[in-house]
Design a protein around this motif. Structure first.
Motif, mmCIF file in Angstrom:
data_model
loop_
_atom_site.group_PDB
_atom_site.id
_atom_site.type_symbol
_atom_site.label_atom_id
_atom_site.label_comp_id
_atom_site.label_asym_id
_atom_site.label_seq_id
_atom_site.Cartn_x
_atom_site.Cartn_y
_atom_site.Cartn_z
ATOM 1 N N GLN A 48 74.813 109.834 55.364
ATOM 2 C CA GLN A 48 75.766 108.728 55.379
ATOM 3 C C GLN A 48 75.919 108.142 56.783
ATOM 4 N N ASP A 49 75.646 108.946 57.813
ATOM 5 C CA ASP A 49 75.859 108.514 59.190
ATOM 6 C C ASP A 49 74.596 108.071 59.911
ATOM 7 N N ASP A 50 73.475 108.702 59.607
ATOM 8 C CA ASP A 50 72.237 108.442 60.341
ATOM 9 C C ASP A 50 71.031 108.378 59.422
ATOM 10 N N VAL A 51 70.132 107.447 59.738
ATOM 11 C CA VAL A 51 68.841 107.351 59.059
ATOM 12 C C VAL A 51 67.775 107.326 60.141
ATOM 13 N N HIS A 52 66.759 108.169 59.993
ATOM 14 C CA HIS A 52 65.638 108.219 60.933
ATOM 15 C C HIS A 52 64.377 107.874 60.161
ATOM 16 N N VAL A 53 63.726 106.782 60.585
ATOM 17 C CA VAL A 53 62.493 106.310 59.969
ATOM 18 C C VAL A 53 61.408 106.336 61.034
ATOM 19 N N HIS A 54 60.195 106.710 60.631
ATOM 20 C CA HIS A 54 59.078 106.784 61.568
ATOM 21 C C HIS A 54 57.955 105.873 61.090
ATOM 22 N N LEU A 55 57.396 105.085 62.017
ATOM 23 C CA LEU A 55 56.252 104.219 61.737
ATOM 24 C C LEU A 55 55.016 104.817 62.395
ATOM 25 N N ALA A 56 53.943 104.956 61.621
ATOM 26 C CA ALA A 56 52.704 105.538 62.139
ATOM 27 C C ALA A 56 51.537 104.617 61.793
ATOM 28 N N GLY A 57 50.329 105.110 61.969
ATOM 29 C CA GLY A 57 49.147 104.283 61.712
ATOM 30 C C GLY A 57 49.049 103.201 62.768
ATOM 31 N N THR A 58 48.682 101.988 62.365
ATOM 32 C CA THR A 58 48.563 100.904 63.347
ATOM 33 C C THR A 58 49.922 100.463 63.886
ATOM 34 N N CYS A 59 51.003 100.912 63.272
ATOM 35 C CA CYS A 59 52.349 100.589 63.770
ATOM 36 C C CYS A 59 52.731 101.445 64.980
ATOM 37 N N ALA A 60 51.983 102.489 65.232
ATOM 38 C CA ALA A 60 52.282 103.389 66.346
ATOM 39 C C ALA A 60 52.172 102.637 67.670
ATOM 40 N N GLY A 61 53.307 102.408 68.315
ATOM 41 C CA GLY A 61 53.327 101.732 69.597
ATOM 42 C C GLY A 61 53.157 100.222 69.524
ATOM 43 N N CYS A 62 53.140 99.658 68.347
ATOM 44 C CA CYS A 62 52.939 98.218 68.171
ATOM 45 C C CYS A 62 54.191 97.447 68.609
ATOM 46 N N PRO A 63 54.021 96.368 69.367
ATOM 47 C CA PRO A 63 55.177 95.563 69.762
ATOM 48 C C PRO A 63 55.897 94.947 68.546
ATOM 49 N N GLY A 64 55.195 94.781 67.443
ATOM 50 C CA GLY A 64 55.791 94.229 66.230
ATOM 51 C C GLY A 64 56.739 95.186 65.536
ATOM 52 N N ALA A 65 56.795 96.437 65.982
ATOM 53 C CA ALA A 65 57.698 97.419 65.375
ATOM 54 C C ALA A 65 59.155 96.991 65.531
ATOM 55 N N THR A 66 59.463 96.274 66.590
ATOM 56 C CA THR A 66 60.829 95.780 66.788
ATOM 57 C C THR A 66 61.187 94.772 65.699
ATOM 58 N N MET A 67 60.261 93.889 65.390
ATOM 59 C CA MET A 67 60.501 92.913 64.331
ATOM 60 C C MET A 67 60.594 93.609 62.974
ATOM 61 N N THR A 68 59.758 94.600 62.757
ATOM 62 C CA THR A 68 59.817 95.362 61.503
ATOM 63 C C THR A 68 61.191 96.000 61.358
ATOM 64 N N ARG A 69 61.701 96.540 62.434
ATOM 65 C CA ARG A 69 63.033 97.157 62.404
ATOM 66 C C ARG A 69 64.103 96.129 62.062
ATOM 67 N N GLU A 70 64.123 95.020 62.802
ATOM 68 C CA GLU A 70 65.186 94.024 62.656
ATOM 69 C C GLU A 70 65.121 93.259 61.342
ATOM 70 N N ARG A 71 63.921 92.899 60.908
ATOM 71 C CA ARG A 71 63.786 92.027 59.741
ATOM 72 C C ARG A 71 63.603 92.765 58.422
ATOM 73 N N LEU A 72 63.080 93.986 58.471
ATOM 74 C CA LEU A 72 62.784 94.713 57.231
ATOM 75 C C LEU A 72 63.611 95.982 57.064
ATOM 76 N N LEU A 73 63.560 96.851 58.072
ATOM 77 C CA LEU A 73 64.193 98.158 57.930
ATOM 78 C C LEU A 73 65.718 98.089 57.943
ATOM 79 N N GLU A 74 66.291 97.390 58.925
ATOM 80 C CA GLU A 74 67.754 97.332 59.007
ATOM 81 C C GLU A 74 68.398 96.752 57.747
ATOM 82 N N PRO A 75 67.935 95.609 57.234
ATOM 83 C CA PRO A 75 68.560 95.095 56.007
ATOM 84 C C PRO A 75 68.410 96.031 54.806
#
Length: 98
Positions: free
Chosen positions: A42-69
């Protein structure tokens, strides 16, 4: 997701994984990435991106536009932690597109 994995991660995490698999996982996979739920409460969610997402600058957009909502839709007050990298955290469960 199998019945066994639903029991392993618990009902809250299973609901989150279902939501992530319906939309987010397909988009991450289309870019060659992999999506994992490491933990969910209820308090925390931990998600991990791997594969080509590992270290990708687009991971920030994935977080803001897809994961957070998506996370907010299931667990509105949870703090979201997103990590990236080739090494998958121990105990993480892969989210496959439905």
């Amino acid at each position: 997701m199998s019945e066994k994995s639903e029991k392993k991660v618990g009902p809250l995490a299973a609901e989150l994984m279902k939501a992530l698999s319906e939309y987010v996982a397909a988009l991450v996979k289309a870019d060659g990435g992999e999506l994992y739920v490491v933990s969910a409460s209820q308090d925390d969610v931990h998600v991990h991106l791997a594969g080509t997402c590992a270290g990708c600058p687009g991971a920030t957009m994935t977080r803001e536009r897809l994961l957070e909502p998506t996370v907010r839709g299931v667990i509105p007050k949870a703090t979201l932690k997103v990590t990236t990298g080739w090494r998958i955290p121990e105990g993480a469960t892969r989210v496959d597109p439905s």
